[in-house]
Design an enzyme around this catalytic site. Structure first.
Site, mmCIF file in Angstrom:
data_model
loop_
_atom_site.group_PDB
_atom_site.id
_atom_site.type_symbol
_atom_site.label_atom_id
_atom_site.label_comp_id
_atom_site.label_asym_id
_atom_site.label_seq_id
_atom_site.Cartn_x
_atom_site.Cartn_y
_atom_site.Cartn_z
ATOM 1 N N ASP A 1 0.796 -1.226 0.021
ATOM 2 C CA ASP A 1 -0.081 -0.050 0.220
ATOM 3 C C ASP A 1 0.773 1.247 0.195
ATOM 4 O OD1 ASP A 1 -2.634 1.093 0.427
ATOM 5 O OD2 ASP A 1 -1.868 2.002 2.136
ATOM 6 N N GLU B 1 14.588 -15.345 -0.403
ATOM 7 C CA GLU B 1 14.994 -16.345 0.384
ATOM 8 C C GLU B 1 13.941 -17.454 0.396
ATOM 9 O OE1 GLU B 1 15.652 -14.707 4.584
ATOM 10 O OE2 GLU B 1 16.949 -13.058 3.415
HETATM 11 C C1 NOJ Z 1 -4.384 3.033 -0.936
HETATM 12 C C2 NOJ Z 1 -5.721 1.891 -0.535
HETATM 13 O O1 NOJ Z 1 -5.797 1.186 -1.798
HETATM 14 C C3 NOJ Z 1 -6.675 2.669 0.028
HETATM 15 O O2 NOJ Z 1 -7.916 2.042 0.020
HETATM 16 C C4 NOJ Z 1 -6.149 3.362 1.045
HETATM 17 O O3 NOJ Z 1 -7.466 4.381 1.499
HETATM 18 C C5 NOJ Z 1 -4.985 4.264 0.777
HETATM 19 N N1 NOJ Z 1 -3.829 3.494 0.333
HETATM 20 C C6 NOJ Z 1 -4.399 4.639 2.302
HETATM 21 O O4 NOJ Z 1 -3.731 3.410 2.996
#
Ligand code: NOJ
Length: 523
Positions: free
Chosen positions: A206, A251
Site C-alpha cells: 500500500d 530467500e
Molecule cells: C490505498 C488503498 O488502496 C486505499 O484504500 C487506502 O485508503 C489508501 N491507500 C491509504 O492506505
C-alpha cells in the site's frame, strides 16, 4: 511445466475482505467466508487472490489503518482461520497475496500510543513524523509545519496538545511512519517474514511510493494537490527498502512476489520500481484512468510496454479496484445508453486478458456489478466522504457486499435477516452469482469462458505484441496465435482475418459490432 514465474501472466482477483462473504453473521465479510467461496473462484479460473487488510484495526480507513501487523481482527477471524485459508486456497490451486501497509499505521498502534505518551523530542516519537508548527506569515499564529494536503481532504498534519504536529498523508487516524528510523525498517522486514512463514505467496504494498518524504519538508507552494514527483512521494531512498524486501522474498522458495501500489507522473518513473532487484510488479493504473477510447487505450499500452521493455519486466493491468468507480459504470460515460457499460466491460475484458503481463480483477466485476451511487449519507463510511463533508462521495459505492444468492438483501452475503455493513440494492436480485451461474449469456459465464480460454492459450503467447493496422476507433493486435480486436466506436467494422474464438457480442454477419471485442486465431 510453465516456462515463466507464475505472477508474470497471472490473473489475480482482489478480495475486499469486508464485503466478500460473511460466515459469522456480523454483517461483515471474513476469512471463513472466503474459504467457503473458494469453489466460485476456482470455477472462475483465477490464479491468485489479493486480500485487502484483515489485521486488527479500528477501520477508520477500511482496515488501511493497521493496529497490529501480526494478527487478524476478530471481526474477520483468527490466525488459525488464516492458516486454514492459505491451505485450502493452495489445495484449490489458488495463490494468496496479502496487503502490507508500510506508509502509516493506525493511531491505535502500540508505537503511536507510546509516541503520544512521550514528550516532544523523545525517542518514542522518532518512529513517526513529528514536527513543530510554523508561525503564519501574516497572523503570526501557529499553523502546520507545511502546506501538504491529506489525500482525503484537509491538511496532512494534526496538532497535539503539547504543540507538536504529526504527519498523515491520509486520515488523522493514519500517522505516517518515519522510515529514516532503522527500527521501522526492521519491524517491516520482520512482518514480511511473519506472513511468508505462514505461506503467503506475495504482498500488495500500500502507498508504496510514500515511505520517504523530502527531509526539507518544503511547501508545495500553492499547488494544493497531490504532486506525485514532489516531496511526498517517490524519494530515491524508497528503492533501497524494496531491494532489501526482494532479498527477503528470494530467500523463500515458491516464487514469492510483491506488487506495489505506486502512482507516478508517467510510466518511466513507474519502471524504476521494477528493476530486476526490486518489486516484481506495480499496478498500471493508466488503463483504469483512460476513457472508453481506442486511441487512449492504445497510447497507455504503448507507453507502458515501452517503459518496462528495457528492464524485462511484465506490465500489470487493472480496470477496477476498491478505490475506483466500477468500470461498468465508468464506461457509461459520457452518455448512458442502456446496457452500454456492460457491453463495454465485456469487450474490455478481452483486451485486458490478451495483453502481455498480468491482470488484476476486482471482486464483483465477474458479476457485472455497477457502482452503487445512491447509498444514503448515513450509511457511508469512507473517510473521503466524512472529511469532505459529503462533497466527494468516496469509495463506498464500489465496496457494497457481493450478492451471492436469493432475491433480497443480504443475498447470501450474510446469513438471512442479517443487515450487511453497507445496504445492498434490491435491484441486484438478477445479478447474484447463483442466478448468473445458470445463465449461459450472463457476465459470470462470460468471465469464466474468457479466463478459461486464456488459461489454455497462455503458454503459447509471446511476451510482446504486434499492432495491426485498424480503422479509427478500433485497436487490433496479435500475440502469436491470438489476435484481439476491440471496436470502441458505434459502427460495425471488419475484424482482422482469422477464425473467431470468442466475441463479447455476436458478430454482425462477419463484422464486429460497435462496443465489442473479439479474439481470433490464425489467418
Ligand atoms: C490505498 C488503498 O488502496 C486505499 O484504500 C487506502 O485508503 C489508501 N491507500 C491509504 O492506505
Amino acid at each position: 511445466m510453465r516456462r515463466i514465474p507464475w505472477w508474470r501472466d497471472a490473473v489475480v482477483y482482489e478480495v475486499y475482505v469486508r464485503s466478500f462473504a460473511d460466515s459469522d453473521g456480523n454483517g461483515e465479510g471474513d476469512l471463513q467466508g472466503i474459504r467457503s467461496r473458494l469453489g466460485h473462484l476456482r470455477d472462475l479460473g483465477v490464479d491468485a487472490l489479493w486480500l485487502t487488510p484483515f489485521y486488527p484495526s479500528p477501520l477508520a480507513d477500511g482496515g488501511y489503518d493497521v493496529a497490529d501487523y501480526r494478527d487478524v481482527d476478530p471481526r474477520f477471524g483468527t490466525l488459525h482461520d488464516f492458516d486454514a485459508l492459505v491451505s485450502d486456497a493452495h489445495d484449490h490451486g489458488i495463490r494468496l497475496i496479502v496487503d502490507i501497509v508500510p506508509n502509516h499505521s493506525s493511531d491505535r498502534h502500540r508505537w503511536f500510543r507510546e509516541a503520544l505518551a512521550a514528550p516532544p523530542g523523545a525517542p518514542a516519537r522518532s518512529r513517526y513524523v513529528f514536527r513543530p508548527g510554523k508561525p503564519g506569515e501574516r497572523s503570526g499564529e501557529e499553523g502546520p509545519p507545511n502546506d501538504w494536503p491529506s489525500a482525503f481532504g484537509g491538511p496532512a498534519w494534526t496538532r497535539l496538545d503539547d504543540g507538536e504536529w504529526y504527519l498523515h498523508l491520509y486520515a488523522p487516524e493514519q500517522p505516517d511512519f518515519n522510515w529514516r528510523d532503522p527500527e521501522v525498517r526492521h519491524e517491516f522486514e520482520d512482518v514480511l517474514r511473519f506472513w511468508l512463514d505462514r505461506g503467503v505467496d506475495g504482498f500488495r504494498i500500500d502507498v508504496a511510493a510514500g515511505l520517504f518524504k523530502d527531509e526539507s519538508f518544503h511547501d508545495l507552494g500553492g499547488q494544493n494537490r497531490r504532486v506525485l514527483n514532489g516531496p511526498m512521494y517517490s524519494r530515491p531512498e524508497v528503492h533501497e527498502v524494496y531491494r532489501k524486501w526482494r532479498q527477503i522474498l528470494d530467500e523463500y522458495d515458491g516464487e514469492r512476489m510483491a506488487i506495489g501500489e505506486v502512482w507516478t507522473d508517467g510510466p518511466e518513473d513507474l519502471a524504476l520500481y521494477l528493476r530486476p532487484d526490486e518489486l516484481h510488479q506495480v499496478f498500471q493504473f493508466d488503463l483504469q484512468l483512460a476513457p472508453w477510447s481506442a486511441t487512449a487505450f492504445r497510447d497507455v499500452i504503448v507507453a507502458a510496454l515501452k517503459a518496462v521493455a528495457p528492464i524485462g519486466a511484465a506490465p500489470t493491468w487493472v480496470l477496477s479496484s476498491h478505490d475506483s468507480i466500477r468500470h461498468v459504470t465508468r464506461y457509461e460515460q459520457p452518455v448512458s445508453v442502456p446496457g452500454i457499460g456492460l457491453a463495454r466491460a465485456r469487450a474490455a475484458l478481452l483486451m485486458l486478458l490478451a495483453l502481455p503481463g498480468s491482470a488484476y480483477l476486482y471482486q464483483g466485476e465477474e458479476l457485472g456489478l455497477p457502482e452503487v451511487t445512491d447509498l444514503p449519507g448515513e450509511a457511508r463510511q469512507d473517510p473521503i466522504w466524512k472529511r469532505t463533508n459529503g462533497e466527494l462521495a468516496g469509495r463506498d459505492g464500489c465496496r457494497v457486499p457481493l450478492p451471492w444468492s436469493g432475491s433480497a438483501e443480504p443475498f447470501g452475503f450474510s446469513p438471512d435477516r442479517v443487515r450487511p455493513w453497507l445496504p445492498m440494492p434490491e435491484r441486484w436480485a438478477p445479478l447474484t452469482a447463483e442466478a448468473q451461474a445458470a445463465d449461459p449469456s450472463s457476465m459470470l459465464t462470460w468471465y469464466r469462458d474468457a479466463l478459461g480460454l486464456r488459461r489454455r492459450l497462455r503458454d503459447d503467447l509471446p511476451d510482446d505484441l504486434e499492432w495491426l493496422d485498424s480503422p479509427d476507433t478500433t485497436l487490433f493486435f496479435s500475440r502469436g496465435p491470438l489476435t484481439c480486436a476491440l471496436n470502441c466506436g458505434e459502427n460495425p467494422v471488419r475484424p482482422p482475418a482469422g477464425t473467431p474464438l470468442l466475441t463479447s457480442t455476436p458478430l454482425y454477419g462477419d463484422l464486429l459490432p460497435g462496443n465489442a471485442a473479439a479474439w481470433l486465431t490464425g489467418p
